[in-house]
Design an enzyme around this catalytic site. Sequence first.
Site, PDB file in Angstrom:
ATOM      1  N   ASP A 142       0.822  -1.204   0.000  1.00  0.00           N
ATOM      2  CA  ASP A 142       0.000   0.000   0.000  1.00  0.00           C
ATOM      3  C   ASP A 142       0.862   1.262   0.000  1.00  0.00           C
ATOM      4  OD1 ASP A 142      -2.217   1.607   0.092  1.00  0.00           O
ATOM      5  OD2 ASP A 142      -2.768   1.117   2.142  1.00  0.00           O
ATOM      6  N   SER A 145      -6.971   4.117  -0.723  1.00  0.00           N
ATOM      7  CA  SER A 145      -6.808   2.670  -0.601  1.00  0.00           C
ATOM      8  C   SER A 145      -8.133   1.931  -0.708  1.00  0.00           C
ATOM      9  CB  SER A 145      -6.133   2.332   0.732  1.00  0.00           C
ATOM     10  OG  SER A 145      -4.831   2.840   0.778  1.00  0.00           O
TER      11      SER A 145
END
Length: 300
Positions: free
Chosen positions: A34, A79
């Site tokens: 991420d 995200s």
Amino acid sequence: MRRLLLVAIFLIPLSCNLSTDSARPKNVVFFISDGCGQATFGLARGYKSVMEDNPVLFLDAHLKGAVITRADSAWVTDSAASATAYACAIKTYNGAIAVDRDTTAVETILEAAERAGFNTGIVSTATITHATPAAFSSHVPLRAMQAEIATQQIRQGIEVIMGGGRMFYMPLEDGEGRKDSLNVLQEAIDMGYHNVNNRDELLAASELPIIGLFTDGHMAYEIDRDKETEPSIAEMTRKALELLSDSGEPFFIMIEAGRIDHAGHANDPAAHLWDTLAYDEAWKVAIDFAMQDGETLVVG
């Protein structure tokens, strides 16, 4: 931060003469780093060049290409929207967790795998209810609904749950963060989950299903991790693959190096670097497993 997914695909064994049917992988390991992009890996290579005289990451040998995602609502994705794209194959708005622009739930690849008889897993160094693992395992209109995400996760039949985020599984009266009275962790134990609380308990675990919530919130940055109590992402990866493999069933697992992103937001280059190196170690664990197993596809 713009989210860039570097895609590397490795299907083994490469040396075998596989038939069309046997060439299809039995298992899938899906890595997400991420908040990690080309500059992140460049930083890690530069560090290795100076400190080890070897500017090569383990994952470099398996890099095949790159993609950039964007949200339905903005050019710069978060995200939640990007993980929903990976999990559900749709574009949606920032903040959405496995729902479309009208907030209608869309089946995730993890849910499809469970429905097809696969064992499944989610692993993260962030809270396990954070946007990325949430988008594979729950459906809510806003990523901040982490208590509701936890409630849904435990009722999905997921065989491996590992990460941080104990606070969203336990109520205030138990010293944690849920505003209702539900003790979702206890619900998991009552359902048959084996609960592990620290590194030693994880390494000793031998049965599925398993839940390991090692910290109240996010797990520590790798550079700050207490190696006696918190497992590394590589250790979580190794144990998850071991248990899933021992079950004899095909499996799908999503493994997120979640804190690379947090270090980037915090402008903390040391934490950003060390979590990237830890991710590279987890990648090696998965590739070594896939090489030995012969029926596993690793994507990251």
